[in-house]
Design a protein around this motif. Structure first.
Motif, PDB file in Angstrom:
ATOM      1  N   LYS A  31      32.571   2.662  48.684  1.00 48.13           N
ATOM      2  CA  LYS A  31      33.263   1.750  47.777  1.00 48.13           C
ATOM      3  C   LYS A  31      34.471   2.413  47.135  1.00 48.13           C
ATOM      4  N   GLU A  32      34.421   3.743  47.023  1.00 53.70           N
ATOM      5  CA  GLU A  32      35.514   4.473  46.379  1.00 53.70           C
ATOM      6  C   GLU A  32      36.549   4.974  47.380  1.00 53.70           C
ATOM      7  N   THR A  33      36.177   5.064  48.655  1.00 55.45           N
ATOM      8  CA  THR A  33      37.042   5.660  49.659  1.00 55.45           C
ATOM      9  C   THR A  33      37.874   4.607  50.379  1.00 55.45           C
ATOM     10  N   PRO A  34      39.202   4.710  50.346  1.00 55.37           N
ATOM     11  CA  PRO A  34      40.048   3.735  51.042  1.00 55.37           C
ATOM     12  C   PRO A  34      39.770   3.709  52.538  1.00 55.37           C
ATOM     13  N   CYS A  35      39.884   2.556  53.139  1.00 56.55           N
ATOM     14  CA  CYS A  35      39.722   2.421  54.586  1.00 56.55           C
ATOM     15  C   CYS A  35      40.942   3.020  55.288  1.00 56.55           C
ATOM     16  N   SER A  36      40.740   3.471  56.502  1.00 53.80           N
ATOM     17  CA  SER A  36      41.868   3.949  57.298  1.00 53.80           C
ATOM     18  C   SER A  36      42.547   2.757  57.964  1.00 53.80           C
ATOM     19  N   VAL A  37      43.849   2.833  58.133  1.00 51.58           N
ATOM     20  CA  VAL A  37      44.591   1.750  58.751  1.00 51.58           C
ATOM     21  C   VAL A  37      44.993   2.142  60.169  1.00 51.58           C
ATOM     22  N   CYS A  38      45.319   1.141  60.958  1.00 54.22           N
ATOM     23  CA  CYS A  38      45.772   1.365  62.334  1.00 54.22           C
ATOM     24  C   CYS A  38      47.245   1.754  62.286  1.00 54.22           C
ATOM     25  N   GLY A  39      47.510   3.034  62.049  1.00 59.42           N
ATOM     26  CA  GLY A  39      48.883   3.500  61.853  1.00 59.42           C
ATOM     27  C   GLY A  39      49.640   3.660  63.160  1.00 59.42           C
ATOM     28  N   MET A  40      50.336   2.611  63.572  1.00 59.51           N
ATOM     29  CA  MET A  40      51.095   2.625  64.819  1.00 59.51           C
ATOM     30  C   MET A  40      52.603   2.582  64.569  1.00 59.51           C
ATOM     31  N   THR A  41      53.010   2.878  63.337  1.00 58.12           N
ATOM     32  CA  THR A  41      54.414   2.726  62.962  1.00 58.12           C
ATOM     33  C   THR A  41      55.357   3.522  63.861  1.00 58.12           C
ATOM     34  N   ARG A  42      55.028   4.773  64.138  1.00 64.55           N
ATOM     35  CA  ARG A  42      55.918   5.625  64.932  1.00 64.55           C
ATOM     36  C   ARG A  42      56.086   5.102  66.356  1.00 64.55           C
ATOM     37  N   LEU A  43      55.063   4.448  66.881  1.00 64.76           N
ATOM     38  CA  LEU A  43      55.143   3.918  68.240  1.00 64.76           C
ATOM     39  C   LEU A  43      55.808   2.541  68.277  1.00 64.76           C
TER      40      LEU A  43
END
Length: 222
Positions: A31-43
């Motif tokens: 509940k305290e830890t942010p979820c990871s996102v699908c970081g595809m910005t560079r691609l």
């Protein structure tokens, strides 16, 4: 014999209780830890820049985040007009969500909303549409109906659609069928946002005007 059995039962019970405590601690940590996102910005960003050289990533990212924050406000206050971007599709989406929540007796109230990170997650060109998808890691307190507010960490997608500006097209009084062909050789302009015909080199000015519009927001829980 009874004493030995009692000791074994005590040890097993203690182990179960300890496992339950560890599980509860893990749930609280999530509940305290942010979820990871699908970081595809560079691609993805170079692909968008190739099709749309004037695309401003920083501007649209900021607008996507502002829109997402306003989305939670609109749902909580049951006022679709609180959206920062009011495309017909978004307004209708929020209206339907508010209506469904009222019908189910489960109105959602968001508070302490925080955006941890936003990245590009997808870029799609199909069926005459072009979509850019922003994904944000979000944390908030959520109260459903008369229940107690609970903390939640999740991800939301905000979709940006490249659509025809009907008003500008009407001003030019031209048909959309002729909007993406070279005025010199008639060859199709295959890359959205192109300024030069790749076949004859003639400068191309889009006859129909297009515009970016946010049209969809949804929780990404995969």
């Amino acid at each position: 014999m009874l004493i030995k059995a009692f000791r074994n039962w005590t040890r097993q019970t203690s182990a179960i209780l300890q496992a339950m405590k560890i599980g509860e601690a893990a749930r609280e940590m999530r509940k305290e830890t942010p979820c990871s996102v699908c970081g595809m910005t560079r691609l993805i960003l170079p692909q968008i820049a190739e099709d749309f050289p004037e695309f401003s990533y920083s501007e649209f990212k900021a607008r996507a985040e502002t829109l997402l924050l306003s989305y939670f406000t609109a749902i909580t206050q049951k006022q679709p007009e609180r959206l920062s971007e009011r495309s017909p599709a978004l307004l209708e989406q929020v209206r339907q969500e508010i209506t469904h929540q009222r019908a189910d007796g489960t109105p959602h109230a968001y508070s302490e909303v925080r955006l941890h990170q936003t990245e590009l997650a997808d870029y799609r060109k199909q069926d005459g549409e072009c979509r850019v998808v922003f994904q944000s890691a979000v944390g908030y307190m959520l109260r459903i109906g008369d229940g107690e507010a609970e903390q939640k960490q999740t991800r939301y997608n905000v979709e940006l659609l490249y659509v025809q500006d009907a008003g500008a097209a009407q001003e030019h009084q031209l048909d959309a069928a002729f909007s993406m062909t070279c005025p010199n050789c008639g060859a199709p302009i295959r890359s959205l946002g192109s300024k030069v015909c790749e076949f004859c080199g003639t400068a191309v000015q889009e006859v129909n005007h297009y515009a970016w519009s946010f049209d969809k927001i949804y929780e990404f829980d995969k």
